[in-house]
Design a protein around this motif. Structure first.
Motif, PDB file in Angstrom:
ATOM      1  N   VAL A  48      -4.990   0.806  -3.502  1.00 64.52           N
ATOM      2  CA  VAL A  48      -5.828   1.391  -3.024  1.00 64.52           C
ATOM      3  C   VAL A  48      -6.674   2.238  -4.453  1.00 64.52           C
ATOM      4  O   VAL A  48      -7.748   1.950  -4.256  1.00 64.52           O
ATOM      5  CB  VAL A  48      -5.182   3.157  -2.476  1.00 64.52           C
ATOM      6  N   ALA A  49      -5.879   1.974  -5.581  1.00 62.95           N
ATOM      7  CA  ALA A  49      -6.546   2.520  -6.804  1.00 62.95           C
ATOM      8  C   ALA A  49      -6.985   0.760  -7.377  1.00 62.95           C
ATOM      9  O   ALA A  49      -8.072   1.423  -8.201  1.00 62.95           O
ATOM     10  CB  ALA A  49      -5.566   3.180  -7.510  1.00 62.95           C
ATOM     11  N   LYS A  50      -6.320   0.186  -7.742  1.00 66.49           N
ATOM     12  CA  LYS A  50      -7.277  -0.811  -8.263  1.00 66.49           C
ATOM     13  C   LYS A  50      -8.072  -1.932  -8.119  1.00 66.49           C
ATOM     14  O   LYS A  50      -9.564  -1.915  -7.856  1.00 66.49           O
ATOM     15  CB  LYS A  50      -6.155  -1.686  -8.861  1.00 66.49           C
ATOM     16  N   LEU A  51      -7.803  -2.018  -6.191  1.00 67.19           N
ATOM     17  CA  LEU A  51      -8.896  -3.224  -5.660  1.00 67.19           C
ATOM     18  C   LEU A  51     -10.008  -1.753  -4.045  1.00 67.19           C
ATOM     19  O   LEU A  51     -11.112  -2.776  -4.016  1.00 67.19           O
ATOM     20  CB  LEU A  51      -8.045  -3.566  -4.416  1.00 67.19           C
ATOM     21  N   LYS A  52      -9.225  -0.318  -4.603  1.00 65.01           N
ATOM     22  CA  LYS A  52     -10.576   0.664  -4.353  1.00 65.01           C
ATOM     23  C   LYS A  52     -10.525   1.069  -2.611  1.00 65.01           C
ATOM     24  O   LYS A  52     -11.609   0.096  -1.816  1.00 65.01           O
ATOM     25  CB  LYS A  52     -11.828   0.362  -4.518  1.00 65.01           C
ATOM     26  N   LEU A  53      -9.714   0.090  -2.028  1.00 68.66           N
ATOM     27  CA  LEU A  53      -9.342  -0.300  -0.603  1.00 68.66           C
ATOM     28  C   LEU A  53      -8.710   0.990   0.208  1.00 68.66           C
ATOM     29  O   LEU A  53      -8.378   1.856  -0.700  1.00 68.66           O
ATOM     30  CB  LEU A  53      -8.061  -0.780  -0.174  1.00 68.66           C
ATOM     31  N   GLN A  54      -9.510   1.140   0.804  1.00 73.13           N
ATOM     32  CA  GLN A  54      -9.609   2.558   1.500  1.00 73.13           C
ATOM     33  C   GLN A  54      -8.259   2.871   2.057  1.00 73.13           C
ATOM     34  O   GLN A  54      -7.382   1.472   2.457  1.00 73.13           O
ATOM     35  CB  GLN A  54     -10.594   3.008   2.955  1.00 73.13           C
ATOM     36  N   PRO A  55      -7.384   4.298   1.605  1.00 73.54           N
ATOM     37  CA  PRO A  55      -5.615   4.109   2.247  1.00 73.54           C
ATOM     38  C   PRO A  55      -5.785   3.910   3.921  1.00 73.54           C
ATOM     39  O   PRO A  55      -4.559   3.573   3.912  1.00 73.54           O
ATOM     40  CB  PRO A  55      -5.618   5.216   2.152  1.00 73.54           C
ATOM     41  N   PHE A  56      -6.455   4.161   4.554  1.00 72.42           N
ATOM     42  CA  PHE A  56      -5.613   3.616   5.991  1.00 72.42           C
ATOM     43  C   PHE A  56      -5.781   2.523   5.983  1.00 72.42           C
ATOM     44  O   PHE A  56      -5.268   1.815   7.328  1.00 72.42           O
ATOM     45  CB  PHE A  56      -7.137   4.312   6.924  1.00 72.42           C
ATOM     46  N   ILE A  57      -6.693   1.751   5.312  1.00 76.95           N
ATOM     47  CA  ILE A  57      -7.181   0.263   5.976  1.00 76.95           C
ATOM     48  C   ILE A  57      -6.274  -0.278   4.761  1.00 76.95           C
ATOM     49  O   ILE A  57      -5.020  -1.159   5.423  1.00 76.95           O
ATOM     50  CB  ILE A  57      -8.069  -0.389   5.095  1.00 76.95           C
ATOM     51  N   ALA A  58      -6.253  -0.159   3.592  1.00 76.84           N
ATOM     52  CA  ALA A  58      -4.769  -1.131   2.837  1.00 76.84           C
ATOM     53  C   ALA A  58      -3.355  -0.948   3.594  1.00 76.84           C
ATOM     54  O   ALA A  58      -2.421  -1.072   2.832  1.00 76.84           O
ATOM     55  CB  ALA A  58      -4.508   0.295   1.432  1.00 76.84           C
ATOM     56  N   THR A  59      -2.814   1.327   4.024  1.00 80.66           N
ATOM     57  CA  THR A  59      -1.453   0.856   4.320  1.00 80.66           C
ATOM     58  C   THR A  59      -1.724   0.502   5.789  1.00 80.66           C
ATOM     59  O   THR A  59      -0.026  -0.174   6.231  1.00 80.66           O
ATOM     60  CB  THR A  59      -1.620   2.381   4.518  1.00 80.66           C
ATOM     61  N   LEU A  60      -2.730   0.168   6.867  1.00 76.85           N
ATOM     62  CA  LEU A  60      -2.522  -0.726   8.173  1.00 76.85           C
ATOM     63  C   LEU A  60      -2.139  -2.403   7.795  1.00 76.85           C
ATOM     64  O   LEU A  60      -1.249  -2.534   7.870  1.00 76.85           O
ATOM     65  CB  LEU A  60      -4.339  -1.095   9.079  1.00 76.85           C
ATOM     66  N   GLY A  61      -2.438  -2.478   6.699  1.00 77.34           N
ATOM     67  CA  GLY A  61      -2.364  -4.146   6.441  1.00 77.34           C
ATOM     68  C   GLY A  61      -1.017  -4.269   5.878  1.00 77.34           C
ATOM     69  O   GLY A  61      -0.788  -4.969   5.863  1.00 77.34           O
ATOM     70  N   THR A  62      -0.859  -3.908   5.014  1.00 79.32           N
ATOM     71  CA  THR A  62       1.316  -3.073   4.314  1.00 79.32           C
ATOM     72  C   THR A  62       1.968  -2.852   5.876  1.00 79.32           C
ATOM     73  O   THR A  62       3.525  -4.117   5.371  1.00 79.32           O
ATOM     74  CB  THR A  62       1.205  -2.348   3.299  1.00 79.32           C
ATOM     75  N   MET A  63       1.480  -2.456   6.192  1.00 80.07           N
ATOM     76  CA  MET A  63       2.036  -1.760   7.810  1.00 80.07           C
ATOM     77  C   MET A  63       2.650  -2.792   8.395  1.00 80.07           C
ATOM     78  O   MET A  63       3.897  -2.930   8.715  1.00 80.07           O
ATOM     79  CB  MET A  63       1.889  -0.702   8.618  1.00 80.07           C
ATOM     80  N   SER A  64       1.741  -3.953   8.730  1.00 85.10           N
ATOM     81  CA  SER A  64       2.019  -4.710   9.554  1.00 85.10           C
ATOM     82  C   SER A  64       2.402  -6.208   8.797  1.00 85.10           C
ATOM     83  O   SER A  64       3.987  -6.970   8.807  1.00 85.10           O
ATOM     84  CB  SER A  64       0.858  -5.964   9.672  1.00 85.10           C
ATOM     85  N   THR A  65       2.924  -6.394   6.968  1.00 83.50           N
ATOM     86  CA  THR A  65       3.445  -7.441   6.215  1.00 83.50           C
ATOM     87  C   THR A  65       4.937  -7.030   5.559  1.00 83.50           C
ATOM     88  O   THR A  65       5.785  -7.980   5.730  1.00 83.50           O
ATOM     89  CB  THR A  65       2.637  -7.594   5.097  1.00 83.50           C
ATOM     90  N   TYR A  66       4.689  -5.386   5.482  1.00 83.34           N
ATOM     91  CA  TYR A  66       6.643  -5.463   5.804  1.00 83.34           C
ATOM     92  C   TYR A  66       7.149  -5.106   6.799  1.00 83.34           C
ATOM     93  O   TYR A  66       8.050  -5.598   6.375  1.00 83.34           O
ATOM     94  CB  TYR A  66       6.249  -3.684   4.912  1.00 83.34           C
ATOM     95  N   LYS A 121      -3.831   6.233 -12.085  1.00 80.50           N
ATOM     96  CA  LYS A 121      -2.738   6.505 -12.406  1.00 80.50           C
ATOM     97  C   LYS A 121      -1.951   7.379 -11.822  1.00 80.50           C
ATOM     98  O   LYS A 121      -1.081   7.172 -11.152  1.00 80.50           O
ATOM     99  CB  LYS A 121      -2.755   6.060 -13.577  1.00 80.50           C
ATOM    100  N   THR A 122      -2.694   8.226 -11.463  1.00 86.98           N
ATOM    101  CA  THR A 122      -1.878   9.565 -10.785  1.00 86.98           C
ATOM    102  C   THR A 122      -1.813   8.989  -9.265  1.00 86.98           C
ATOM    103  O   THR A 122      -0.511   8.929  -8.728  1.00 86.98           O
ATOM    104  CB  THR A 122      -3.224  10.677 -10.819  1.00 86.98           C
ATOM    105  N   LYS A 123      -3.198   8.287  -8.577  1.00 84.84           N
ATOM    106  CA  LYS A 123      -2.796   7.485  -7.520  1.00 84.84           C
ATOM    107  C   LYS A 123      -1.367   6.647  -6.979  1.00 84.84           C
ATOM    108  O   LYS A 123      -0.880   6.801  -5.973  1.00 84.84           O
ATOM    109  CB  LYS A 123      -4.057   6.974  -6.492  1.00 84.84           C
ATOM    110  N   ILE A 124      -1.596   5.200  -8.430  1.00 81.25           N
ATOM    111  CA  ILE A 124      -0.590   4.929  -8.547  1.00 81.25           C
ATOM    112  C   ILE A 124       1.254   5.260  -8.664  1.00 81.25           C
ATOM    113  O   ILE A 124       1.351   5.304  -7.231  1.00 81.25           O
ATOM    114  CB  ILE A 124      -0.258   3.656  -9.221  1.00 81.25           C
ATOM    115  N   LEU A 125       1.194   6.331  -8.906  1.00 82.54           N
ATOM    116  CA  LEU A 125       2.344   6.988  -9.704  1.00 82.54           C
ATOM    117  C   LEU A 125       2.772   7.825  -8.385  1.00 82.54           C
ATOM    118  O   LEU A 125       3.169   8.032  -7.257  1.00 82.54           O
ATOM    119  CB  LEU A 125       2.104   7.869 -10.472  1.00 82.54           C
ATOM    120  N   THR A 126       1.092   8.784  -7.324  1.00 82.49           N
ATOM    121  CA  THR A 126       1.563   9.309  -5.666  1.00 82.49           C
ATOM    122  C   THR A 126       2.223   8.711  -5.050  1.00 82.49           C
ATOM    123  O   THR A 126       3.248   9.184  -4.203  1.00 82.49           O
ATOM    124  CB  THR A 126       0.100   9.700  -6.050  1.00 82.49           C
ATOM    125  N   PHE A 127       1.675   7.412  -4.960  1.00 84.57           N
ATOM    126  CA  PHE A 127       1.817   6.287  -3.917  1.00 84.57           C
ATOM    127  C   PHE A 127       3.419   5.727  -3.618  1.00 84.57           C
ATOM    128  O   PHE A 127       3.945   5.956  -3.252  1.00 84.57           O
ATOM    129  CB  PHE A 127       1.217   5.307  -3.367  1.00 84.57           C
TER     130      PHE A 127
END
Length: 323
Positions: A111-129, A207-213
């Motif tokens: 989300v923070a570094k690649l600038k992906l939307q949280p919905f899309i980023a976590t939708l992808g990791t949902m399947s990956t994990y 940094k704040t976003k990464i720590l929060t996630f």
């Protein structure tokens, strides 16, 4: 007292709603207010309550995490595998927390570094994990988790009072202090309220976003650790749909889905209310299909109340500005 009522209006409203709900279901079926049933409500609230508590900061910051259900399964598979292999229970718990922190940090980086939307980023990791969890155990449940581990995370302390309840309460208190009393908490609210203004004010937004996630996923890791203790099994299929329950508890608790506003106390009460509603409908003999309808309606009402309160506050501010 006035300050407390002013700052915790939503939380007090939820507490009143819980009391009313308990009375109504208790009248419908007295078994609802029995000790065993109340214990069942608490046990149900612990798992997605922990996930919701971790999710609260993520939503306040303006994000969302759809991967928590899959992350729970992955942590459960890893921790149960280590426990069955004979690793000391304390080390299993530490490993589970570190894995959860890693998974959350990956989401934060996307989300923070690649600038992906949280919905899309976590939708992808949902399947990956979920896929990684299946691969690690070949989609088979990991049985025979040692009793020493189960007692450590969910053993009885006094009567029905279990260690898992203490873990839940301690985690809620820690996150409440973090959000309300620390610099990171102030940054989370600032970024969620207005990201660009926070950046111009010197807040390290990425940094704040990464720590929060990362910190947020610790709640899911704890949920997985406790679930293994309760069931004695690590299952790669566990956690399906849990992300919706966690988000529902956060929404019911008064956290704005647009970000910038919310409390851990509200989420805690929201988890209790949601668990109480689910158990109450079962006790009342409500059809499973109607249970889905009722839960959906409660979520919609909670979301509308949050919008209505925002509009009322906006009118007050506008009125004061015009005076």
């Amino acid at each position: 007292m006035k300050q407390v009522l002013k700052h915790y209006t939503r939380e007090i409203s939820i507490a009143i709603a819980i009391a009313i709900m308990t009375i109504i279901f208790g009248i419908i079926n007295p078994i609802y207010v029995s000790g065993d049933n109340l214990i069942d409500i608490i046990n149900q609230a612990i798992i997605y309550g922990l996930m919701a508590a971790g999710m609260t900061g993520i939503i306040i910051i303006g994000g969302i995490d759809l991967s928590v259900g899959s992350a729970l399964a992955l942590v459960a598979v890893c921790v149960s595998t280590l426990a069955v292999a004979g690793l000391h229970p304390v080390l299993c718990i530490v490993a589970g927390l570190l894995i959860g922190l890693l998974l959350g940090t990956i989401n934060g980086l996307l989300v923070a570094k690649l600038k992906l939307q949280p919905f899309i980023a976590t939708l992808g990791t949902m399947s990956t994990y979920r896929g990684v969890a299946y691969l690690l155990c070949d989609a088979r449940p990991i049985l025979n988790v040692p009793t020493s581990y189960r007692v450590l995370v969910d053993g009885k302390i006094i009567g029905f009072f279990r260690i898992s309840v203490v873990i839940f309460l301690v985690f809620v208190v820690i996150l409440h202090i973090m959000l309300k009393k620390t610099r990171l908490g102030s940054y989370i609210y600032a970024v969620g309220g207005n990201e660009e203004a926070a950046r111009l004010s010197g807040v390290k937004v990425e940094k704040t976003k990464i720590l929060t996630f990362g910190i947020g996923m610790l709640g899911t890791a704890l949920a997985a650790i406790i679930q293994i203790g309760k069931l004695g099994v690590g299952d790669s299929t566990s956690g399906m749909g849990y992300e919706l329950d966690a988000i529902a508890a956060v929404a019911i608790g008064g956290t704005s889905m647009a970000g910038g506003r919310g409390t851990i106390i509200g989420t805690f009460l929201g988890a209790i209310l949601f668990a109480g509603l689910r158990v109450g409908m079962i006790v009342a003999g409500v059809s499973t299909f109607w249970q889905y309808v009722a839960r959906g309606v409660v979520i919609l009402i909670a979301a509308y109340i949050e919008i209505a309160q925002s509009n009322i506050q906006l009118r007050k501010i506008t009125k004061l500005a015009n005076q």
